[in-house]
Design a protein around this motif. Structure first.
Motif, PDB file in Angstrom:
ATOM      1  N   TRP A 101     -17.478  49.789  47.180  1.00  0.00           N
ATOM      2  CA  TRP A 101     -17.095  49.136  48.430  1.00  0.00           C
ATOM      3  C   TRP A 101     -15.834  49.752  49.004  1.00  0.00           C
ATOM      4  CZ3 TRP A 101     -21.046  46.310  49.828  1.00  0.00           C
ATOM      5  CH2 TRP A 101     -21.827  45.670  48.862  1.00  0.00           C
ATOM      6  N   LEU A 102     -15.802  49.896  50.331  1.00  0.00           N
ATOM      7  CA  LEU A 102     -14.651  50.446  51.030  1.00  0.00           C
ATOM      8  C   LEU A 102     -13.999  49.389  51.906  1.00  0.00           C
ATOM      9  CD1 LEU A 102     -16.241  53.806  52.319  1.00  0.00           C
ATOM     10  CD2 LEU A 102     -15.005  53.417  50.170  1.00  0.00           C
ATOM     11  N   GLN A 103     -12.704  49.531  52.116  1.00  0.00           N
ATOM     12  CA  GLN A 103     -12.017  48.769  53.155  1.00  0.00           C
ATOM     13  C   GLN A 103     -12.096  49.595  54.441  1.00  0.00           C
ATOM     14  OE1 GLN A 103     -10.752  45.632  52.758  1.00  0.00           O
ATOM     15  NE2 GLN A 103     -11.613  45.721  50.696  1.00  0.00           N
ATOM     16  N   GLN A 104     -13.008  49.226  55.312  1.00  0.00           N
ATOM     17  CA  GLN A 104     -13.291  50.032  56.502  1.00  0.00           C
ATOM     18  C   GLN A 104     -12.351  49.645  57.644  1.00  0.00           C
ATOM     19  OE1 GLN A 104     -17.963  49.784  55.135  1.00  0.00           O
ATOM     20  NE2 GLN A 104     -17.491  49.484  57.293  1.00  0.00           N
ATOM     21  N   THR A 105     -11.783  50.667  58.298  1.00  0.00           N
ATOM     22  CA  THR A 105     -10.776  50.417  59.335  1.00  0.00           C
ATOM     23  C   THR A 105     -11.041  51.191  60.625  1.00  0.00           C
ATOM     24  OG1 THR A 105      -9.355  52.184  58.482  1.00  0.00           O
ATOM     25  CG2 THR A 105      -9.020  49.969  57.569  1.00  0.00           C
ATOM     26  N   HIS A 106     -12.271  51.681  60.816  1.00  0.00           N
ATOM     27  CA  HIS A 106     -12.621  52.492  61.993  1.00  0.00           C
ATOM     28  C   HIS A 106     -11.802  53.783  62.049  1.00  0.00           C
ATOM     29  CE1 HIS A 106     -15.204  49.382  63.815  1.00  0.00           C
ATOM     30  NE2 HIS A 106     -14.350  48.540  63.281  1.00  0.00           N
ATOM     31  N   SER A 107     -11.508  54.324  60.881  1.00  0.00           N
ATOM     32  CA  SER A 107     -10.748  55.561  60.784  1.00  0.00           C
ATOM     33  C   SER A 107     -11.692  56.751  60.670  1.00  0.00           C
ATOM     34  CB  SER A 107      -9.863  55.515  59.532  1.00  0.00           C
ATOM     35  OG  SER A 107     -10.677  55.609  58.360  1.00  0.00           O
ATOM     36  N   GLU A 155      -9.016  52.389  51.421  1.00  0.00           N
ATOM     37  CA  GLU A 155      -9.342  52.393  52.844  1.00  0.00           C
ATOM     38  C   GLU A 155     -10.017  53.708  53.207  1.00  0.00           C
ATOM     39  OE1 GLU A 155      -6.061  51.466  55.378  1.00  0.00           O
ATOM     40  OE2 GLU A 155      -5.750  49.475  54.497  1.00  0.00           O
ATOM     41  N   ALA A 156     -11.214  53.603  53.740  1.00  0.00           N
ATOM     42  CA  ALA A 156     -11.977  54.775  54.168  1.00  0.00           C
ATOM     43  C   ALA A 156     -13.166  54.296  54.972  1.00  0.00           C
ATOM     44  CB  ALA A 156     -12.440  55.606  52.974  1.00  0.00           C
ATOM     45  N   ASP A 157     -13.735  55.208  55.744  1.00  0.00           N
ATOM     46  CA  ASP A 157     -14.911  54.870  56.540  1.00  0.00           C
ATOM     47  C   ASP A 157     -16.086  55.793  56.265  1.00  0.00           C
ATOM     48  OD1 ASP A 157     -14.406  52.618  58.771  1.00  0.00           O
ATOM     49  OD2 ASP A 157     -12.532  53.623  58.288  1.00  0.00           O
ATOM     50  N   VAL A 168     -21.693  56.863  55.944  1.00  0.00           N
ATOM     51  CA  VAL A 168     -20.682  56.918  56.996  1.00  0.00           C
ATOM     52  C   VAL A 168     -20.727  55.649  57.842  1.00  0.00           C
ATOM     53  CG1 VAL A 168     -19.797  58.255  58.948  1.00  0.00           C
ATOM     54  CG2 VAL A 168     -21.041  59.415  57.095  1.00  0.00           C
ATOM     55  N   HIS A 169     -19.570  55.048  58.069  1.00  0.00           N
ATOM     56  CA  HIS A 169     -19.410  53.941  59.012  1.00  0.00           C
ATOM     57  C   HIS A 169     -19.027  54.550  60.355  1.00  0.00           C
ATOM     58  CE1 HIS A 169     -16.456  50.788  60.701  1.00  0.00           C
ATOM     59  NE2 HIS A 169     -17.681  50.391  61.018  1.00  0.00           N
ATOM     60  N   ALA A 170     -19.992  54.600  61.271  1.00  0.00           N
ATOM     61  CA  ALA A 170     -19.784  55.313  62.534  1.00  0.00           C
ATOM     62  C   ALA A 170     -19.790  54.344  63.712  1.00  0.00           C
ATOM     63  CB  ALA A 170     -20.858  56.391  62.714  1.00  0.00           C
ATOM     64  N   GLY A 171     -18.692  53.648  63.889  1.00  0.00           N
ATOM     65  CA  GLY A 171     -18.491  52.908  65.129  1.00  0.00           C
ATOM     66  C   GLY A 171     -18.095  53.887  66.224  1.00  0.00           C
ATOM     67  N   ALA A 191     -16.009  59.090  68.017  1.00  0.00           N
ATOM     68  CA  ALA A 191     -15.208  59.848  68.974  1.00  0.00           C
ATOM     69  C   ALA A 191     -14.133  60.674  68.286  1.00  0.00           C
ATOM     70  CB  ALA A 191     -14.573  58.898  69.988  1.00  0.00           C
ATOM     71  N   ASP A 192     -13.569  60.143  67.207  1.00  0.00           N
ATOM     72  CA  ASP A 192     -12.450  60.818  66.534  1.00  0.00           C
ATOM     73  C   ASP A 192     -12.890  61.856  65.507  1.00  0.00           C
ATOM     74  OD1 ASP A 192     -10.725  59.315  68.055  1.00  0.00           O
ATOM     75  OD2 ASP A 192     -10.268  57.855  66.475  1.00  0.00           O
ATOM     76  N   GLY A 193     -14.202  61.899  65.184  1.00  0.00           N
ATOM     77  CA  GLY A 193     -14.680  62.974  64.325  1.00  0.00           C
ATOM     78  C   GLY A 193     -15.087  62.599  62.914  1.00  0.00           C
ATOM     79  N   ILE A 194     -15.494  61.345  62.673  1.00  0.00           N
ATOM     80  CA  ILE A 194     -15.888  60.942  61.332  1.00  0.00           C
ATOM     81  C   ILE A 194     -17.093  61.729  60.829  1.00  0.00           C
ATOM     82  CG2 ILE A 194     -17.329  59.034  62.173  1.00  0.00           C
ATOM     83  CD1 ILE A 194     -15.224  58.899  58.965  1.00  0.00           C
TER      84      ILE A 194
END
Length: 249
Positions: free
Chosen positions: A70-76, A90-92, A126-129, A134-137
């Motif tokens: 499990w990850l702590q997702q932060t839209h990073s 913390e990772a996405d 990948v969590h791709a919001g 836009a930022d390149g995840i």
């Protein structure tokens, strides 16, 4: 007790048998409204007891080789290797080339993207919001792979559909400034609002970096209330999880 049979979505890609991948639906757990019923997120005010029971049911139903990472997702755009995982990280996105490391991404409108190379020796979730896209995840996750892009398969899981994802000028400009071709993924509704196709935006990024084996992308979490949680539709709600791992069986 689990009230109903759990339901899962499996990617419509053709991968080696040792690649296991699933996305949960909201059906089958024990959580009450508004988290009904198979909520697996522990950050949405559902009780810890309900979440743990739902996660235990997930582990049992899929016969997981280990607990999900499990990850702590932060839209990073933070991508980690599964070997570096630790509780609370913390990772996405999470990449792995290890067997039985269950990579996991939680969503409730954002795009869950699962990746694997053709031989099934490398995977990622990948969590791709919109902000991460836009930022390149996607680009940062692909950079983790040793496999050439033409040998990477991508599955786009349940996300908000193009007829419901209304965004502002800031979102439109974030994508257009990176690539003017992204305009094809937006339909203007008035002077300052657009309907965005998150699936198309992800496909554009993937194709730009050589990934052409694309699957999925035909869901709408907002309109399919019986199967999916949707933050935009309900506000307070649960989360689905998308899982992928390399089995050693």
């Amino acid at each position: 007790m689990v009230r109903k049979t759990l339901e899962f979505i499996t990617p419509d890609w053709t991968m080696p048998d040792h690649i296991q991948a699933y996305t949960t639906t909201r059906k089958g757990g024990i959580s009450p409204s508004p988290y009904d019923s198979f909520n697996i997120a522990n950050h949405v005010n559902d009780t810890p007891e309900n979440v743990e029971k739902n996660r235990a049911a997930l582990n049992s139903a899929l016969k997981l080789p280990a607990s999900p990472l499990w990850l702590q997702q932060t839209h990073s755009t933070q991508v980690i290797n599964s070997q570096d995982w630790q509780e609370g990280i913390e990772a996405d996105a999470i990449y792995s080339n290890q067997t039985n490391h269950v990579c996991a991404i939680m969503t409730a409108d954002c795009l869950p993207l699962l990746l694997s190379n053709a031989s099934g020796t490398e995977i990622a979730a990948v969590h791709a919001g919109w902000r991460g896209l836009a930022d390149g995840i996607i680009e940062k996750t692909l950079a983790q792979f040793d496999a050439a892009a033409e040998h990477i398969y991508a599955w786009l899981g349940p996300a908000i559909g193009p007829e419901k994802f209304e965004v502002g000028l800031d979102v439109y400009e974030a994508f257009i400034s990176h690539d003017p071709m992204a305009e094809v993924a937006f339909q203007q509704s008035d002077d300052s609002h657009f309907l965005a196709d998150i699936y198309q935006l992800a496909r554009l990024r993937l194709r730009q970096h050589g990934v052409s084996q694309l699957f999925g992308g035909n869901y709408c979490t907002m309109t399919d209330a019986s199967r999916f949680f949707s933050y935009r539709r309900d506000g307070e709600t649960g989360r689905m999880v998308s899982l992928i791992w390399i089995s050693n069986k």
